[in-house]
Write a protein that holds these residues in place. Structure first.
Motif, PDB file in Angstrom:
ATOM      1  N   ILE A   1       1.559   3.834   9.772  1.00  3.17           N
ATOM      2  CA  ILE A   1       1.468   2.855  10.831  1.00  3.17           C
ATOM      3  C   ILE A   1       1.996   3.508  12.136  1.00  3.17           C
ATOM      4  CG2 ILE A   1       2.920   0.733  11.391  1.00  3.17           C
ATOM      5  CD1 ILE A   1       2.888   0.236   8.336  1.00  3.17           C
ATOM      6  N   GLN A   2       2.926   4.118  12.187  1.00  2.54           N
ATOM      7  CA  GLN A   2       3.454   4.720  13.405  1.00  2.54           C
ATOM      8  C   GLN A   2       2.613   5.743  14.148  1.00  2.54           C
ATOM      9  OE1 GLN A   2       4.406   7.989  14.305  1.00  2.54           O
ATOM     10  NE2 GLN A   2       5.301   7.124  16.461  1.00  2.54           N
ATOM     11  N   MET A   3       1.774   6.298  13.405  1.00  2.00           N
ATOM     12  CA  MET A   3       0.857   7.397  13.993  1.00  2.00           C
ATOM     13  C   MET A   3      -0.420   6.697  14.432  1.00  2.00           C
ATOM     14  SD  MET A   3      -0.636  10.722  11.771  1.00  2.00           S
ATOM     15  CE  MET A   3      -0.873   9.882  10.470  1.00  2.00           C
ATOM     16  N   SER A   4      -0.717   5.579  13.984  1.00  2.00           N
ATOM     17  CA  SER A   4      -1.995   4.936  14.279  1.00  2.00           C
ATOM     18  C   SER A   4      -1.501   3.723  15.174  1.00  2.00           C
ATOM     19  CB  SER A   4      -2.635   4.516  13.167  1.00  2.00           C
ATOM     20  OG  SER A   4      -2.193   3.455  12.419  1.00  2.00           O
ATOM     21  N   ASP A   5      -0.202   3.335  15.445  1.00  2.00           N
ATOM     22  CA  ASP A   5      -0.142   2.108  16.236  1.00  2.00           C
ATOM     23  C   ASP A   5      -0.812   0.994  15.332  1.00  2.00           C
ATOM     24  OD1 ASP A   5       1.284   0.478  17.927  1.00  2.00           O
ATOM     25  OD2 ASP A   5      -0.569   0.350  19.508  1.00  2.00           O
ATOM     26  N   ALA A   6      -0.401   1.155  14.003  1.00  2.00           N
ATOM     27  CA  ALA A   6      -0.895   0.039  13.043  1.00  2.00           C
ATOM     28  C   ALA A   6      -2.133  -0.527  13.132  1.00  2.00           C
ATOM     29  CB  ALA A   6       0.087  -1.221  13.169  1.00  2.00           C
ATOM     30  N   ALA A   7      -3.061   0.475  13.192  1.00  2.00           N
ATOM     31  CA  ALA A   7      -4.907   0.163  13.448  1.00  2.00           C
ATOM     32  C   ALA A   7      -5.047  -0.391  12.184  1.00  2.00           C
ATOM     33  CB  ALA A   7      -5.329   1.638  13.602  1.00  2.00           C
ATOM     34  N   PRO A   8      -6.111  -1.343  12.042  1.00  2.00           N
ATOM     35  CA  PRO A   8      -6.645  -2.103  10.977  1.00  2.00           C
ATOM     36  C   PRO A   8      -7.103  -1.006   9.949  1.00  2.00           C
ATOM     37  CG  PRO A   8      -8.084  -2.242  12.764  1.00  2.00           C
ATOM     38  CD  PRO A   8      -6.897  -1.834  13.419  1.00  2.00           C
ATOM     39  N   GLN A   9      -6.857  -1.275   8.531  1.00  2.00           N
ATOM     40  CA  GLN A   9      -7.204  -0.254   7.714  1.00  2.00           C
ATOM     41  C   GLN A   9      -8.317  -1.123   6.676  1.00  2.00           C
ATOM     42  OE1 GLN A   9      -4.173   1.807   5.586  1.00  2.00           O
ATOM     43  NE2 GLN A   9      -2.774   1.293   7.100  1.00  2.00           N
ATOM     44  N   LEU A  10      -9.277  -0.208   6.426  1.00  2.00           N
ATOM     45  CA  LEU A  10      -9.869  -0.677   4.928  1.00  2.00           C
ATOM     46  C   LEU A  10      -9.330   0.367   3.903  1.00  2.00           C
ATOM     47  CD1 LEU A  10     -12.477  -2.320   3.849  1.00  2.00           C
ATOM     48  CD2 LEU A  10     -14.023  -0.316   4.098  1.00  2.00           C
ATOM     49  N   LEU A  11      -8.818  -0.321   2.935  1.00  2.00           N
ATOM     50  CA  LEU A  11      -8.056   0.470   1.998  1.00  2.00           C
ATOM     51  C   LEU A  11      -8.482   0.315   0.596  1.00  2.00           C
ATOM     52  CD1 LEU A  11      -4.006   0.859   1.850  1.00  2.00           C
ATOM     53  CD2 LEU A  11      -5.112   0.230  -0.333  1.00  2.00           C
ATOM     54  N   ILE A  12      -8.588   1.271  -0.319  1.00  2.00           N
ATOM     55  CA  ILE A  12      -9.101   1.024  -1.695  1.00  2.00           C
ATOM     56  C   ILE A  12      -7.959   1.574  -2.609  1.00  2.00           C
ATOM     57  CG2 ILE A  12     -10.614   2.166  -3.484  1.00  2.00           C
ATOM     58  CD1 ILE A  12     -12.719   2.318  -1.206  1.00  2.00           C
ATOM     59  N   ASN A  13      -7.509   0.898  -3.764  1.00  2.00           N
ATOM     60  CA  ASN A  13      -6.431   1.189  -4.656  1.00  2.00           C
ATOM     61  C   ASN A  13      -6.924   0.953  -6.035  1.00  2.00           C
ATOM     62  OD1 ASN A  13      -5.912  -1.604  -4.110  1.00  2.00           O
ATOM     63  ND2 ASN A  13      -4.237  -1.100  -5.606  1.00  2.00           N
ATOM     64  N   TYR A  14      -6.041   1.486  -6.944  1.00  2.00           N
ATOM     65  CA  TYR A  14      -6.172   1.208  -8.368  1.00  2.00           C
ATOM     66  C   TYR A  14      -5.053   0.675  -8.924  1.00  2.00           C
ATOM     67  CZ  TYR A  14      -9.867   4.632  -7.412  1.00  2.00           C
ATOM     68  OH  TYR A  14     -11.001   5.166  -7.189  1.00  2.00           O
ATOM     69  N   ASP A  15      -5.235  -0.329  -9.847  1.00  2.00           N
ATOM     70  CA  ASP A  15      -4.146  -0.884 -10.590  1.00  2.00           C
ATOM     71  C   ASP A  15      -4.221  -0.719 -12.032  1.00  2.00           C
ATOM     72  OD1 ASP A  15      -1.763  -2.432 -11.166  1.00  2.00           O
ATOM     73  OD2 ASP A  15      -2.632  -4.106 -10.202  1.00  2.00           O
ATOM     74  N   TYR A  16      -3.212   0.181 -12.668  1.00  2.00           N
ATOM     75  CA  TYR A  16      -3.499   0.213 -14.050  1.00  2.00           C
ATOM     76  C   TYR A  16      -2.131   0.547 -14.721  1.00  2.00           C
ATOM     77  CZ  TYR A  16      -3.393   5.264 -13.031  1.00  2.00           C
ATOM     78  OH  TYR A  16      -2.887   6.625 -12.665  1.00  2.00           O
ATOM     79  N   ASP A  17      -2.044   0.643 -15.966  1.00  2.00           N
ATOM     80  CA  ASP A  17      -0.938   0.804 -16.863  1.00  2.00           C
ATOM     81  C   ASP A  17      -0.498   2.446 -16.359  1.00  2.00           C
ATOM     82  OD1 ASP A  17       1.233   1.198 -18.420  1.00  2.00           O
ATOM     83  OD2 ASP A  17       0.152   0.442 -20.312  1.00  2.00           O
ATOM     84  N   GLN A  18       0.237   2.765 -15.723  1.00  2.00           N
ATOM     85  CA  GLN A  18       0.591   4.189 -15.230  1.00  2.00           C
ATOM     86  C   GLN A  18       1.305   4.858 -16.348  1.00  2.00           C
ATOM     87  OE1 GLN A  18       0.847   5.665 -11.580  1.00  2.00           O
ATOM     88  NE2 GLN A  18      -0.136   6.814 -13.201  1.00  2.00           N
ATOM     89  N   SER A  19       1.785   4.231 -17.521  1.00  2.00           N
ATOM     90  CA  SER A  19       2.223   4.976 -18.733  1.00  2.00           C
ATOM     91  C   SER A  19       1.246   5.596 -19.694  1.00  2.00           C
ATOM     92  CB  SER A  19       3.106   3.960 -19.390  1.00  2.00           C
ATOM     93  OG  SER A  19       2.395   2.863 -20.092  1.00  2.00           O
ATOM     94  N   ARG A  20      -0.080   4.913 -19.207  1.00  2.00           N
ATOM     95  CA  ARG A  20      -1.169   5.255 -20.189  1.00  2.00           C
ATOM     96  C   ARG A  20      -1.840   6.701 -19.681  1.00  2.00           C
ATOM     97  NH1 ARG A  20      -4.801   0.766 -22.480  1.00  2.00           N
ATOM     98  NH2 ARG A  20      -5.849   2.647 -23.361  1.00  2.00           N
TER      99      ARG A  20
END
Length: 212
Positions: A142-161
């Motif tokens: 955020i600081q480095m880009s001055d909060a430039a807009p983002q296209l972000l990909i993430n994964y959501d799963y059971d981390q214990s597995r």
């Protein structure tokens, strides 16, 4: 997890995280950023992503940060480009037409060195970092880009597995890191075909983060 982990992965060519093709989610959702041709896109922890070649071919300029010298050299080899190389503080700057790659620790990259960017494409950076590092990373971005807009990909799963990377990042964690500076818009939320690394079910998600 430290730098040696990633250096070893590249040295041993243990790079199952690298996609040999352009990410179809980038093709599908990049237009949501509504950027004019010539805009400059920042890819944190970019590896030798084929997404870089695609963005350049669409008429955009690209900046990237990558820890591994091996990854950077292979990126330019695959692009068929010989970059100019210079040292900038703790980083090495590789420069070619429309492309700047800063090799080294992303936390050593500051706003002045990076220069202005119009957007961020975070395909594999946030999810590559263990939980203790993600808060630091998101605030640095955020600081480095001055909060430039983002296209972000993430994964959501059971981390214990399954141990990461890629790590599971929940919706609540995303909001914790980015809400306040961004409005978070969910664009895509589907089961990952075959599961994550074929080991456990996971949801793959795409978000558009726009400056609040």
């Amino acid at each position: 997890m430290d730098a040696e982990f990633w250096h070893a992965r590249w040295s041993e060519k243990n790079i199952g995280f690298h996609n040999a093709e352009v990410n179809p989610l980038l093709r599908r959702y990049f237009s949501t950023l509504a950027l004019p041709e010539g805009s400059r896109i920042f890819l944190p922890l970019c590896g030798k992503s084929r997404d870089i070649a695609w963005l350049l071919a669409q008429g955009y300029r690209v900046a990237g940060a990558e820890l591994s010298e091996i990854a950077v050299n292979e990126l330019f080899d695959e692009l068929g480009v010989i970059p100019e190389r210079s040292e900038v503080g703790e980083l090495v700057h590789y420069r070619a037409a429309g492309l700047d790659i800063f090799q080294g620790d992303i936390f050593a990259l500051d706003r002045e060195t990076l220069g202005a960017v119009d957007a961020i494409y975070d395909r594999a950076a946030l999810v590559a970092l263990p939980e203790p590092m993600r808060a630091r990373y998101s605030q640095h971005l955020i600081q480095m880009s001055d909060a430039a807009p983002q296209l972000l990909i993430n994964y959501d799963y059971d981390q214990s597995r399954m141990p990461g990377p890629p790590f599971s990042v929940s919706d609540d964690e995303l909001r914790m890191h980015y809400e306040g500076r961004y409005t978070l818009n969910a664009l895509y939320n589907e089961d990952l075909e075959g599961g994550l690394k074929g080991q456990c079910p996971a949801r793959e998600k795409v978000w558009l983060l726009q400056k609040a």
